[in-house]
Design a protein around this motif. Structure first.
Motif, PDB file in Angstrom:
ATOM      1  N   SER A  65       0.835  -1.199   0.000  1.00  0.00           N
ATOM      2  CA  SER A  65       0.000   0.000   0.000  1.00  0.00           C
ATOM      3  C   SER A  65       0.869   1.248   0.000  1.00  0.00           C
ATOM      4  O   SER A  65       2.057   1.219   0.346  1.00  0.00           O
ATOM      5  CB  SER A  65      -0.914   0.009   1.219  1.00  0.00           C
ATOM      6  N   ARG A  66       0.252   2.361  -0.367  1.00  0.00           N
ATOM      7  CA  ARG A  66       0.962   3.638  -0.372  1.00  0.00           C
ATOM      8  C   ARG A  66       1.405   4.012   1.056  1.00  0.00           C
ATOM      9  O   ARG A  66       2.500   4.540   1.265  1.00  0.00           O
ATOM     10  CB  ARG A  66       0.057   4.717  -0.969  1.00  0.00           C
ATOM     11  N   ILE A  67       0.545   3.713   2.026  1.00  0.00           N
ATOM     12  CA  ILE A  67       0.881   4.009   3.426  1.00  0.00           C
ATOM     13  C   ILE A  67       2.079   3.187   3.875  1.00  0.00           C
ATOM     14  O   ILE A  67       2.996   3.695   4.527  1.00  0.00           O
ATOM     15  CB  ILE A  67      -0.337   3.742   4.343  1.00  0.00           C
ATOM     16  N   GLU A  68       2.084   1.888   3.517  1.00  0.00           N
ATOM     17  CA  GLU A  68       3.200   1.016   3.889  1.00  0.00           C
ATOM     18  C   GLU A  68       4.507   1.531   3.317  1.00  0.00           C
ATOM     19  O   GLU A  68       5.534   1.585   4.016  1.00  0.00           O
ATOM     20  CB  GLU A  68       2.937  -0.409   3.394  1.00  0.00           C
ATOM     21  N   MET A  69       4.506   1.925   2.051  1.00  0.00           N
ATOM     22  CA  MET A  69       5.735   2.390   1.414  1.00  0.00           C
ATOM     23  C   MET A  69       6.171   3.739   1.980  1.00  0.00           C
ATOM     24  O   MET A  69       7.370   4.023   2.061  1.00  0.00           O
ATOM     25  CB  MET A  69       5.557   2.463  -0.095  1.00  0.00           C
ATOM     26  N   SER A  70       5.216   4.569   2.386  1.00  0.00           N
ATOM     27  CA  SER A  70       5.566   5.837   3.019  1.00  0.00           C
ATOM     28  C   SER A  70       6.260   5.601   4.350  1.00  0.00           C
ATOM     29  O   SER A  70       7.218   6.297   4.705  1.00  0.00           O
ATOM     30  CB  SER A  70       4.310   6.695   3.225  1.00  0.00           C
ATOM     31  N   LYS A  71       5.787   4.599   5.092  1.00  0.00           N
ATOM     32  CA  LYS A  71       6.417   4.253   6.369  1.00  0.00           C
ATOM     33  C   LYS A  71       7.831   3.728   6.153  1.00  0.00           C
ATOM     34  O   LYS A  71       8.743   4.048   6.932  1.00  0.00           O
ATOM     35  CB  LYS A  71       5.572   3.206   7.106  1.00  0.00           C
ATOM     36  N   LYS A  72       8.021   2.929   5.090  1.00  0.00           N
ATOM     37  CA  LYS A  72       9.365   2.420   4.808  1.00  0.00           C
ATOM     38  C   LYS A  72      10.314   3.561   4.451  1.00  0.00           C
ATOM     39  O   LYS A  72      11.459   3.587   4.905  1.00  0.00           O
ATOM     40  CB  LYS A  72       9.302   1.394   3.674  1.00  0.00           C
ATOM     41  N   LEU A  73       9.840   4.485   3.636  1.00  0.00           N
ATOM     42  CA  LEU A  73      10.668   5.631   3.271  1.00  0.00           C
ATOM     43  C   LEU A  73      11.065   6.416   4.518  1.00  0.00           C
ATOM     44  O   LEU A  73      12.233   6.812   4.668  1.00  0.00           O
ATOM     45  CB  LEU A  73       9.924   6.526   2.288  1.00  0.00           C
ATOM     46  N   LEU A  74      10.108   6.628   5.422  1.00  0.00           N
ATOM     47  CA  LEU A  74      10.398   7.356   6.656  1.00  0.00           C
ATOM     48  C   LEU A  74      11.420   6.609   7.505  1.00  0.00           C
ATOM     49  O   LEU A  74      12.345   7.215   8.053  1.00  0.00           O
ATOM     50  CB  LEU A  74       9.105   7.565   7.450  1.00  0.00           C
ATOM     51  N   PHE A  75      11.262   5.291   7.600  1.00  0.00           N
ATOM     52  CA  PHE A  75      12.190   4.470   8.383  1.00  0.00           C
ATOM     53  C   PHE A  75      13.600   4.580   7.815  1.00  0.00           C
ATOM     54  O   PHE A  75      14.565   4.851   8.552  1.00  0.00           O
ATOM     55  CB  PHE A  75      11.723   3.014   8.370  1.00  0.00           C
ATOM     56  N   TYR A  76      13.750   4.368   6.518  1.00  0.00           N
ATOM     57  CA  TYR A  76      15.080   4.388   5.909  1.00  0.00           C
ATOM     58  C   TYR A  76      15.693   5.788   5.959  1.00  0.00           C
ATOM     59  O   TYR A  76      16.914   5.930   6.079  1.00  0.00           O
ATOM     60  CB  TYR A  76      15.009   3.882   4.474  1.00  0.00           C
ATOM     61  N   SER A  77      14.859   6.807   5.884  1.00  0.00           N
ATOM     62  CA  SER A  77      15.355   8.170   5.980  1.00  0.00           C
ATOM     63  C   SER A  77      15.823   8.469   7.401  1.00  0.00           C
ATOM     64  O   SER A  77      16.873   9.087   7.606  1.00  0.00           O
ATOM     65  CB  SER A  77      14.250   9.153   5.567  1.00  0.00           C
ATOM     66  N   LEU A  78      15.054   8.001   8.381  1.00  0.00           N
ATOM     67  CA  LEU A  78      15.370   8.267   9.785  1.00  0.00           C
ATOM     68  C   LEU A  78      16.625   7.533  10.236  1.00  0.00           C
ATOM     69  O   LEU A  78      17.413   8.066  11.021  1.00  0.00           O
ATOM     70  CB  LEU A  78      14.185   7.849  10.657  1.00  0.00           C
ATOM     71  N   TYR A  79      16.842   6.310   9.688  1.00  0.00           N
ATOM     72  CA  TYR A  79      17.941   5.486  10.181  1.00  0.00           C
ATOM     73  C   TYR A  79      19.124   5.402   9.209  1.00  0.00           C
ATOM     74  O   TYR A  79      19.797   4.390   9.096  1.00  0.00           O
ATOM     75  CB  TYR A  79      17.425   4.104  10.570  1.00  0.00           C
ATOM     76  N   ASP A  80      19.347   6.488   8.495  1.00  0.00           N
ATOM     77  CA  ASP A  80      20.625   6.782   7.838  1.00  0.00           C
ATOM     78  C   ASP A  80      20.950   5.968   6.582  1.00  0.00           C
ATOM     79  O   ASP A  80      22.120   5.850   6.207  1.00  0.00           O
ATOM     80  CB  ASP A  80      21.788   6.637   8.830  1.00  0.00           C
ATOM     81  N   VAL A  81      19.939   5.408   5.917  1.00  0.00           N
ATOM     82  CA  VAL A  81      20.194   4.801   4.607  1.00  0.00           C
ATOM     83  C   VAL A  81      20.625   5.904   3.640  1.00  0.00           C
ATOM     84  O   VAL A  81      20.067   6.996   3.631  1.00  0.00           O
ATOM     85  CB  VAL A  81      18.931   4.083   4.083  1.00  0.00           C
ATOM     86  N   GLU A  82      21.644   5.619   2.831  1.00  0.00           N
ATOM     87  CA  GLU A  82      22.166   6.619   1.898  1.00  0.00           C
ATOM     88  C   GLU A  82      21.473   6.574   0.536  1.00  0.00           C
ATOM     89  O   GLU A  82      21.298   7.606  -0.118  1.00  0.00           O
ATOM     90  CB  GLU A  82      23.673   6.412   1.692  1.00  0.00           C
TER      91      GLU A  82
END
Length: 235
Positions: A114-131
């Motif tokens: 879902s769009r919500i699920e992918m938004s949460k993943k983007l937030l997670f990876y952004s918050l925890y320093d994925v380059e």
């Protein structure tokens, strides 16, 4: 659903009183197309760094970025960690890995995302320093690229022919996604790799047959020359 691809639900790791599960009981992929892309990307990147002992590549592995917080977890379809040794892990517990976060992450979309699920993943990876964060939809051939800016992951406007700063691989989405190694070699699927191995084996067999035939002809010529000399002597 590809239930046979699910990781074991019975295993977990614990530190003190905190348990870190190694599975949520969900399958690695929802369909064969998604699984094929996950496998192709993970295996080809692993092959790219096969001779570098300090690059860890994993697929569908739980990543816990914060010690003592087992609810803060993600399981990227593929993640690449520079600066950590190869080897088997039940999960990637960042505080045990010199606190190095995965630098590159891939997600392959399926219809259930879902769009919500992918938004949460983007937030997670952004918050925890994925380059670098890559999201590919094999049904639409749409590739999203996110690169770390000053504080967060920023979207790249043009994904076609994008070259990963970390991996050096190039993404071609002119038709179905093609990924190329820094030397220009494409990422091969499992079937393509085995086809090439079979072709190489056939070529080697043909070369051996030609070499054996040439050796046999030389031996026959040598025997004929010996018989001639035995009969007539040297001229």
């Amino acid at each position: 659903m590809v239930s046979q691809l699910s990781k074991s639900q019975s295993t977990s790791e614990s530190i003190g009183d905190t348990f870190y599960p190694e599975s949520d009981g969900k399958p690695m992929a929802d369909n064969t197309k998604q699984f094929r892309w996950i496998l192709t990307i993970q295996q080809n990147i692993d092959w790219l760094y096969a001779n570098d002992a300090q690059v860890f590549v994993a697929g569908d592995l739980f990543w816990y970025p914060v010690k003592g917080q087992n609810k803060i977890v993600a399981a990227p379809d593929t993640m690449v960690v520079f600066g950590r040794p190869k080897g088997d892990r039940g999960s990637y517990q960042q505080w045990l890995e010199d606190d190095i976060a995965p630098q590159v992450v891939f997600e392959i979309l399926s219809p259930s995302n879902s769009r919500i699920e992918m938004s949460k993943k983007l937030l997670f990876y952004s918050l925890y320093d994925v380059e670098e964060y890559y999201v590919y939809d094999p049904d639409t051939n749409d590739l999203e690229v996110w690169i770390r800016g000053d504080r967060s992951l920023d979207s790249v406007s043009e994904a076609h022919n994008w070259v990963s700063p970390r991996l050096g691989i190039r993404f071609d989405i002119s038709e179905e996604l093609q990924i190329y190694r820094p030397d220009g070699t494409k990422f091969y699927s499992y079937i393509e790799i085995n086809q090439k191995l079979a072709q190489e084996s056939d070529r080697a067999d043909q070369e051996k047959q030609r070499a054996d035939l040439a050796a046999q002809q030389l031996a026959e010529m040598a025997e004929q020359l010996k018989q001639y000399r035995d009969r007539f002597g040297d001229l």
